[in-house]
Design a protein around this motif. Structure first.
Motif, mmCIF file in Angstrom:
data_model
loop_
_atom_site.group_PDB
_atom_site.id
_atom_site.type_symbol
_atom_site.label_atom_id
_atom_site.label_comp_id
_atom_site.label_asym_id
_atom_site.label_seq_id
_atom_site.Cartn_x
_atom_site.Cartn_y
_atom_site.Cartn_z
ATOM 1 N N ALA A 40 0.825 -1.204 0.000
ATOM 2 C CA ALA A 40 0.000 0.000 0.000
ATOM 3 C C ALA A 40 0.863 1.260 0.000
ATOM 4 C CB ALA A 40 -0.927 0.003 1.207
ATOM 5 N N THR A 41 2.129 1.148 0.465
ATOM 6 C CA THR A 41 2.977 2.341 0.582
ATOM 7 C C THR A 41 4.347 2.214 -0.074
ATOM 8 O OG1 THR A 41 3.772 1.539 2.746
ATOM 9 C CG2 THR A 41 1.902 3.050 2.751
ATOM 10 N N ASN A 44 5.210 4.325 -3.220
ATOM 11 C CA ASN A 44 5.039 5.774 -3.197
ATOM 12 C C ASN A 44 6.329 6.515 -3.523
ATOM 13 O OD1 ASN A 44 2.606 4.824 -2.208
ATOM 14 N ND2 ASN A 44 2.356 6.485 -0.749
ATOM 15 N N ILE A 65 -0.949 3.667 -7.679
ATOM 16 C CA ILE A 65 -1.450 3.542 -6.318
ATOM 17 C C ILE A 65 -2.945 3.254 -6.306
ATOM 18 C CG2 ILE A 65 -1.765 4.772 -4.137
ATOM 19 C CD1 ILE A 65 0.789 6.374 -4.902
ATOM 20 N N ALA A 162 3.080 -0.300 7.282
ATOM 21 C CA ALA A 162 2.765 0.904 6.515
ATOM 22 C C ALA A 162 3.952 1.860 6.508
ATOM 23 C CB ALA A 162 1.529 1.586 7.094
ATOM 24 N N GLY A 165 6.999 0.251 4.745
ATOM 25 C CA GLY A 165 6.920 0.293 3.291
ATOM 26 C C GLY A 165 7.613 1.510 2.714
ATOM 27 N N VAL A 166 7.489 2.652 3.395
ATOM 28 C CA VAL A 166 8.171 3.861 2.934
ATOM 29 C C VAL A 166 9.681 3.687 3.034
ATOM 30 C CG1 VAL A 166 8.389 6.345 3.278
ATOM 31 C CG2 VAL A 166 6.195 5.236 3.679
ATOM 32 N N PHE A 294 -2.819 8.046 8.108
ATOM 33 C CA PHE A 294 -2.319 8.025 6.737
ATOM 34 C C PHE A 294 -2.033 9.430 6.221
ATOM 35 C CE2 PHE A 294 -2.867 3.610 6.777
ATOM 36 C CZ PHE A 294 -2.269 3.080 5.645
ATOM 37 N N TYR A 297 1.409 10.195 7.880
ATOM 38 C CA TYR A 297 2.540 9.620 7.147
ATOM 39 C C TYR A 297 2.889 10.460 5.919
ATOM 40 C CZ TYR A 297 2.113 5.282 9.851
ATOM 41 O OH TYR A 297 2.075 4.342 10.844
ATOM 42 N N LEU A 298 1.862 10.913 5.207
ATOM 43 C CA LEU A 298 2.085 11.708 4.005
ATOM 44 C C LEU A 298 2.788 13.017 4.350
ATOM 45 C CD1 LEU A 298 1.447 11.882 0.920
ATOM 46 C CD2 LEU A 298 -0.600 13.147 1.558
ATOM 47 N N SER A 301 6.470 12.506 5.406
ATOM 48 C CA SER A 301 7.298 12.187 4.243
ATOM 49 C C SER A 301 7.619 13.437 3.425
ATOM 50 C CB SER A 301 6.587 11.150 3.373
ATOM 51 O OG SER A 301 7.346 10.834 2.236
ATOM 52 N N THR A 426 -6.355 10.331 3.821
ATOM 53 C CA THR A 426 -5.353 10.898 2.925
ATOM 54 C C THR A 426 -5.940 12.020 2.090
ATOM 55 O OG1 THR A 426 -4.207 8.762 2.802
ATOM 56 C CG2 THR A 426 -3.704 10.369 1.092
#
Length: 498
Positions: A40-41, A44, A65, A162, A165-166, A294, A297-298, A301, A426
């Protein structure tokens, strides 16, 4: 002793005696869950490299995505019903093989269309794999204390995935190739398949002969409209006719779905799974947490890369603190508190812990001194511990005392709530940040300093909204938790009435 027909029906739906090798099954199903969450991530950060390599247009790149999110979120309820019809272990193996195959196709893609199709294929098989993995855990661990420990591990792996994944996406993109963000699933699936003999064998608990086709069509189209509407709200705005049509259409279709499920004799999703007070509280709390996290996280980042100038790898390592604390919260703290603290108190405390983490980041400024030590690290710790504790507690509540008949569909509903919450959060928080930044730039010009200041201002306002959502969720959980002792748990005996 007299044995009644009801007793026989209930015995058919109960889980088998605990297997002595059940603890070996835990890392197997947890690794499968990690694969689903990672994808899922993980792409990205790799998306810019994939776009350049395959010549994707800016207008179409989001399908890398979106294709995964739509297929996964839209088909989860169907996947849960298929798990029951095929058997959870068989569905688990089929999901693993299909997910790995789709990942290999995506990694070898020579055009954007092939990559989009492969990502959709991953979502299709994830919609089978995720409910199968959780169902196997439900049916394997029947003792309350053992179950709490098992769900702590499972939730820690899933929740930390999650953020992980980044990290993995940054490392693989920088030191290998973006394609390895997809290829990595092949060896992970192979290792998981080697552990399948440790997973309990089960029998099919239903059939597809009476599949609720109206329910399937309404749930799939409704969820796809809703999730796609959320993904389009950020670039086009909430007032865009297309976005409004998708969101309103999705809500209408899901409302019709509820009406159909209440009247059909073989529902795709028995409404007793949702309307039960304890289970409903667990579902709602998870949705609230994913709405906030979520977007969080965005922002972290983007803030670390665009404002602080971190590389993708360094930005990912910042989120690794969150992933580690999530695992600690789920496996250590929640494991020790389960059974000693009322579940609603543990869930409310988890939401408040994450809210405090959001509150710390609302104090950010462009020129904040010692930003990593004073802001990012405390925020990562608080949100991670809160997320881990909540998922361990909520997963246990949402799936408590379920027999064969309901395990697959309840697991699918639980995953669906997560997907919808993540997509909505998100879109909502990102659109708030974007609109606030745009208003700031109108008043302060578009110089470099103004752009940075406006961007951070947009993030902090959105984080205030996330803070409010989490606090409101905590208060709601406390209120719903009062007077719950008389609420019968929908266990095996209820399942037998279907």
């Amino acid at each position: 002793m007299r044995v009644t027909v009801t007793d026989i029906k209930q015995q058919d739906l109960t889980t088998p005696s605990p297997s002595p090798q059940r603890w070996w099954a835990l890392p197997v199903v947890s690794l499968a869950q990690l694969m689903v969450v990672l994808d899922a991530t993980i792409v990205n950060i790799a998306l810019p490299s994939a776009q350049q390599d395959l010549g994707m247009s800016d207008a179409n790149r989001h399908w890398v995505i979106t294709a995964y999110a739509l297929a996964f979120g839209g088909l989860l309820l169907v996947g849960g019903r298929v798990c029951g019809a095929l058997g959870h272990r068989r569905s688990f193996v089929l999901g693993l093989v299909g997910f790995a195959a789709a990942s290999a196709v995506g990694g070898a893609a020579n055009s954007s269309g092939v990559l989009f199709a492969a990502r959709a294929g991953q979502g299709v098989f994830a919609a089978l794999l995720a409910p199968a993995a959780l169902s196997l855990l439900i049916l394997t661990f029947t003792d309350g204390r053992e179950r709490g420990k098992a769900f702590g591990v499972f939730a820690g792996v899933g929740a930390g995935g999650a953020a992980l994944g980044v990290v993995a996406g940054g490392l693989l993109t920088e030191y290998a190739d973006w394609r390895w963000c997809l290829y990595i699933n092949v060896p992970m699936a192979a290792i998981t398949l080697l552990g399948v003999p440790f997973v309990m064998r089960d029998r099919p608990s239903g059939t597809l002969r009476h599949l609720d086709l109206p329910g399937v069509l309404l749930s799939v189209t409704g969820l796809v409209c809703l999730v796609y509407g959320f993904t389009q709200a950020e670039p086009h705005g909430w007032g865009d006719p297309k976005v409004l049509a998708l969101l309103l259409g999705g809500l209408l279709l899901l409302s019709l779905f509820v009406v159909v499920e209440a009247r059909t004799s073989h529902p795709l999703l028995p409404l007793r799974i949702l309307v039960h007070r304890t289970r409903g509280t667990a579902f709602a709390s998870v949705c609230v947490m994913f709405v906030a996290m979520f977007g969080f996280y965005l922002f972290v980042s983007y803030y670390t890369q665009t404002i602080l100038g971190y590389s993708p790898v360094k930005a990912g390592m910042t989120l690794l603190v969150n992933a580690v604390c999530t695992t600690i919260g789920a496996m250590v703290i929640a494991g020790r508190l389960t059974g000693r603290v009322p579940p609603n108190v543990l869930i409310a405390g988890s939401l408040l812990s994450s809210a405090l983490g959001m509150l710390v980041l609302t104090q950010l400024e462009v020129d904040s001194a010692n930003v990593f030590a004073l802001y990012l690290t405390p925020s990562m710790i608080l949100t991670g511990l809160g997320l881990g504790c909540l998922l361990a507690a909520a997963t246990n509540l949402a799936t408590a005392e379920l027999g064969y008949a309901d395990a697959g569909v309840a697991s699918a509903a639980y995953n669906t709530v997560q997907q919808v919450g993540a997509a909505f959060g998100t879109a909502l928080l990102n659109s708030i940040a974007t609109s606030v930044t745009g208003a700031y730039l109108k008043d302060h010009g578009r110089g470099r300093d103004a752009v940075n200041a406006g961007t951070v201002h947009g993030y902090t306002v959105a984080l205030w909204v996330a803070f409010g959502v989490l606090v409101a969720g905590a208060l709601a959980v406390v209120l719903l938790g009062r007077g719950r002792s008389g609420d019968a748990e929908p266990g095996v005996s209820v399942a037998s009435s279907q």
